[in-house]
Design a protein around this motif. Structure first.
Motif, PDB file in Angstrom:
ATOM      1  N   UNK A   1       0.060  -8.969  -0.091  1.00 17.28           N
ATOM      2  CA  UNK A   1       0.683  -7.989   0.745  1.00 17.28           C
ATOM      3  C   UNK A   1       1.315  -8.276   2.196  1.00 17.28           C
ATOM      4  N   UNK A   2       2.456  -7.143   2.182  1.00 13.18           N
ATOM      5  CA  UNK A   2       3.207  -7.542   3.739  1.00 13.18           C
ATOM      6  C   UNK A   2       3.666  -5.888   4.127  1.00 13.18           C
ATOM      7  N   UNK A   3       2.941  -6.185   5.107  1.00  9.02           N
ATOM      8  CA  UNK A   3       3.556  -4.851   6.602  1.00  9.02           C
ATOM      9  C   UNK A   3       4.203  -4.798   7.403  1.00  9.02           C
ATOM     10  N   UNK A   4       5.249  -3.930   7.609  1.00  9.12           N
ATOM     11  CA  UNK A   4       6.968  -3.825   8.613  1.00  9.12           C
ATOM     12  C   UNK A   4       5.859  -2.885   9.886  1.00  9.12           C
TER      13      UNK A   4
ATOM     14  N   UNK B   1      -3.533  -4.848  14.218  1.00  2.44           N
ATOM     15  CA  UNK B   1      -3.513  -4.500  13.017  1.00  2.44           C
ATOM     16  C   UNK B   1      -4.212  -5.717  12.166  1.00  2.44           C
ATOM     17  N   UNK B   2      -4.340  -7.027  12.613  1.00  4.48           N
ATOM     18  CA  UNK B   2      -4.705  -7.529  12.090  1.00  4.48           C
ATOM     19  C   UNK B   2      -6.033  -8.773  12.688  1.00  4.48           C
TER      20      UNK B   2
ATOM     21  N   UNK C   1       1.814   2.344   0.142  1.00  4.73           N
ATOM     22  CA  UNK C   1       0.215   2.820  -0.304  1.00  4.73           C
ATOM     23  C   UNK C   1      -1.119   1.924   0.028  1.00  4.73           C
ATOM     24  N   UNK C   2      -0.386   0.387   0.943  1.00  4.32           N
ATOM     25  CA  UNK C   2      -1.332  -0.086   1.099  1.00  4.32           C
ATOM     26  C   UNK C   2      -2.385   0.286   1.792  1.00  4.32           C
ATOM     27  N   UNK C   3      -3.999  -0.394   1.580  1.00  3.60           N
ATOM     28  CA  UNK C   3      -4.862  -0.090   2.038  1.00  3.60           C
ATOM     29  C   UNK C   3      -5.411  -1.083   3.295  1.00  3.60           C
ATOM     30  N   UNK C   4      -4.708  -0.213   4.557  1.00  6.07           N
ATOM     31  CA  UNK C   4      -5.527  -1.331   5.632  1.00  6.07           C
ATOM     32  C   UNK C   4      -6.812  -1.544   5.712  1.00  6.07           C
ATOM     33  N   UNK C   5      -7.921  -0.887   5.458  1.00  2.09           N
ATOM     34  CA  UNK C   5      -9.429  -1.408   5.476  1.00  2.09           C
ATOM     35  C   UNK C   5      -9.440  -2.770   4.453  1.00  2.09           C
TER      36      UNK C   5
ATOM     37  N   UNK D   1      -9.536   6.208   5.810  1.00  2.00           N
ATOM     38  CA  UNK D   1      -7.534   5.228   5.403  1.00  2.00           C
ATOM     39  C   UNK D   1      -7.406   4.819   6.961  1.00  2.00           C
ATOM     40  N   UNK D   2      -7.203   5.060   8.034  1.00  4.19           N
ATOM     41  CA  UNK D   2      -6.894   5.055   9.188  1.00  4.19           C
ATOM     42  C   UNK D   2      -7.829   3.679   9.710  1.00  4.19           C
ATOM     43  N   UNK D   3      -6.084   2.655  10.349  1.00  6.20           N
ATOM     44  CA  UNK D   3      -6.760   1.132  10.574  1.00  6.20           C
ATOM     45  C   UNK D   3      -8.611   0.552  11.210  1.00  6.20           C
TER      46      UNK D   3
END
Length: 359
Positions: free
Chosen positions: A165-168, A221-222, A102-106, A82-84
């Motif tokens: 989805x959004x990640x802070x 991350x992006x 619980x977002x999926x980073x991949x 699960x690691x990005x």
């Protein structure tokens, strides 16, 4: 996991050194159990080797792991599925990530949107348009930003509005929301399936350096970063430089000459650091993203003549009214009328050169 946290807590280890040690020893547990001489042979300084070998960080690591288990914070470490995976391109990316949500980073198409805290009304509106255009083409997109005032807040709010989805990314512990006035926004992000992330342990004292360090996560991350507004100096330009150093794509919105909050973005474009952002199609073409959206609902309900014109409009093309008249085999006045009706329904937009494109 305990040993990964413990190693990350050792002063002066840092992300680069931790990655080197993990590569040399094979696991965090092996690093923490190694002797001083072994650690020095792997490149650690005497003082760092002594601190690792002492195991003094293990009790705190166990305390942090217990806190995470009790409060529902996920701990992701380098090597976990699960690691990005996006961090693989970033030599100084963290090896330990704390995540609430619980977002999926991949999964999905990740885009960072950043800019000044002192955003203008035009900048706020432009941020909304960027996120809207991305959402229309790529409903699986994830918007990353830093939850700060100005452009960051606008990016998260627009992602929520358009159901992305959004990640802070936090500069301190995941539950230490800064600014505090954005607590409700953070709650909305989590309720919508997004996440709050940080590489900082609980009890971190937040200072200027933390915010600069946070920028590497925003950029890392992006697949790409978009700078909407920036003065000649600012944190978003630091994020831009980090993105470039990671060989990630960088975009900037052009602004009016003489406008203070456009000096930074114009400089990025002028120096060829950034691609000039005009539409989400620019991002798609640069990254090779394939459109995932079906024909928009607005187009389904169109009159047959308008729907045919819309469907005949090539994806990714930018055409002026005369070119559209030729494409649709209609007089110029009728092409202008069709364009007006499609724009009113949010299906076409115009760039600064009066060329039209699908959104």
């Amino acid at each position: 996991m305990k040993y990964s946290i413990a190693l990350s807590l050792v002063p002066r280890v840092g992300s680069k050194n931790m990655r080197r040690l993990l590569a040399g020893f094979g696991s965090a547990e092996a690093v923490m159990e190694a002797g001083v001489e072994q650690l020095m042979e792997a490149g650690a300084s005497l003082r760092t080797a002594q601190e690792i070998a002492s195991g003094q960080s293990i009790p705190r690591a166990m305390s942090i792991l217990d806190l995470c288990e009790r409060t529902g914070v996920r701990v992701l470490t380098l090597g976990m599925p699960d690691f990005p995976r996006a961090f693989a391109e970033c030599p100084d990316a963290p090896c330990v990530l704390y995540v609430r949500g619980g977002i999926d980073f991949n999964s999905g198409k990740w885009l960072s949107v950043v800019g000044t805290r002192n955003a203008t009304p035009n900048g706020i509106a432009a941020t909304g348009r960027v996120v809207r255009d991305v959402a229309l083409l790529f409903p699986d997109a994830v918007i990353v930003s830093g939850l700060a005032f100005g452009i960051d807040k606008a990016a998260h709010a627009a992602a929520l509005q358009y159901r992305l989805g959004t990640v802070a990314v936090m500069a301190g512990w995941v539950d230490d929301i800064v600014p505090k006035t954005h607590y409700y926004l953070a709650r909305q992000i989590l309720d919508a399936g997004g996440a709050i992330v940080s590489d900082m342990p609980p009890g971190t004292v937040i200072d200027r350096g933390n915010f600069l360090s946070r920028n590497r996560l925003v950029a890392g991350l992006s697949e790409a970063t978009v700078v909407v507004e920036s003065a000649a100096k600012g944190g978003s330009l630091v994020t831009a430089d980090i993105a470039v150093s990671y060989n990630k794509e960088l975009f900037a919105l052009p602004g009016a000459i003489g406008e203070p909050m456009s000096e930074g973005t114009n400089m990025l474009i002028r120096s060829n650091k950034a691609i000039m952002y005009q539409s989400a199609e620019d991002v798609a073409q640069a990254l090779g993203w394939k459109r995932t959206a079906a024909v928009p609902a607005q187009a389904v309900s169109l009159a047959p003549r308008l729907r045919q014109a819309y469907e005949n409009f090539p994806d990714g093309a930018r055409l002026d009214a005369e070119s559209l008249a030729d494409l649709w085999n209609v007089p110029l006045w009728e092409a202008s009328s069709i364009v007006g009706q499609l724009r009113a329904r949010g299906l076409l937009a115009a760039d600064p050169y009066k060329c039209y494109y699908k959104i």
